[in-house]
Design an enzyme around this catalytic site. Structure first.
Site, PDB file in Angstrom:
ATOM      1  N   VAL A  59      13.608  59.515  83.428  1.00 21.52           N
ATOM      2  CA  VAL A  59      12.396  60.278  83.130  1.00 21.52           C
ATOM      3  C   VAL A  59      11.797  60.852  84.415  1.00 21.52           C
ATOM      4  CG1 VAL A  59      10.075  60.198  82.119  1.00 21.52           C
ATOM      5  CG2 VAL A  59      11.949  58.981  81.022  1.00 21.52           C
ATOM      6  N   CYS A  60      11.807  60.084  85.484  1.00 14.34           N
ATOM      7  CA  CYS A  60      11.273  60.570  86.762  1.00 14.34           C
ATOM      8  C   CYS A  60      12.110  61.749  87.269  1.00 14.34           C
ATOM      9  CB  CYS A  60      11.255  59.450  87.793  1.00 14.34           C
ATOM     10  SG  CYS A  60      10.231  58.042  87.322  1.00 14.34           S
ATOM     11  N   ALA A  61      13.419  61.616  87.222  1.00 15.32           N
ATOM     12  CA  ALA A  61      14.303  62.695  87.659  1.00 15.32           C
ATOM     13  C   ALA A  61      14.097  63.939  86.800  1.00 15.32           C
ATOM     14  CB  ALA A  61      15.756  62.230  87.602  1.00 15.32           C
TER      15      ALA A  61
END
Length: 166
Positions: A59-61
């Site tokens: 999700v961060c990427a």
């Protein structure tokens, strides 16, 4: 303190995110070249602050990729992707992904950004890392959008973040 969720479990943060109308506090973060960067270095530009736990999670990427894509064509706008990842990991990610429209900054040295912005998680499995949040600032550092994402595993609301910049 804010309460968010990680996999449905309550997690506490060190404080609350600055609100719309607040002046964002200055910070001292580390760039990929190990230089220090302050918010005041971006004065005169609109700033999207994409804050997250770790570049090495899906999700961060995804949030970095999406803000990189959506930042293209926004006039006078800088996207800052902020985590506690080491600058080397941030550099590897943007190089591997050919990401050119964001600036990765690390809070690994003293962690004051996470405390001052209220995003450091103080409980749960990711304690010490940043929660997922987005702040959008005008050219003078005033907050024009603020979102503390309620569940760590969810993406931020990109459309709401970009709306004040269109």
């Amino acid at each position: 303190m804010a309460t968010i969720k990680l996999g449905g479990n309550n997690i506490e943060t060190a404080g609350t995110l600055p609100k719309v109308g607040d002046t964002a506090p200055d910070f001292n973060l580390t760039a990929q070249d190990l230089s220090s960067k302050k918010l005041s270095d971006f004065k005169g530009s609109r700033v999207i602050m994409n804050i997250f736990p770790s570049i090495d999670t899906n999700v961060c990427a995804t949030s970095v990729r999406k803000f990189n894509e959506k930042a293209t064509g926004l006039k006078n706008t800088k996207v800052l992707c902020i985590s506690k990842d080491l600058p080397f990991a941030q550099k590897r990610f943007v190089s591997d992904e050919e990401i050119n429209n964001v600036t990765n900054l690390s809070d690994f040295r003293d962690g004051n950004f996470g405390k001052n912005y209220g995003v450091e998680m103080t409980s749960g499995a990711l304690r010490g890392l940043h929660s997922r949040a987005v702040l959008v600032l005008d050219e003078n550092g005033k907050v024009i959008h603020s979102q503390q994402v309620p569940e760590i595993g969810e993406e931020p609301d990109y459309l709401s973040a970009l709306k004040p910049l269109l």
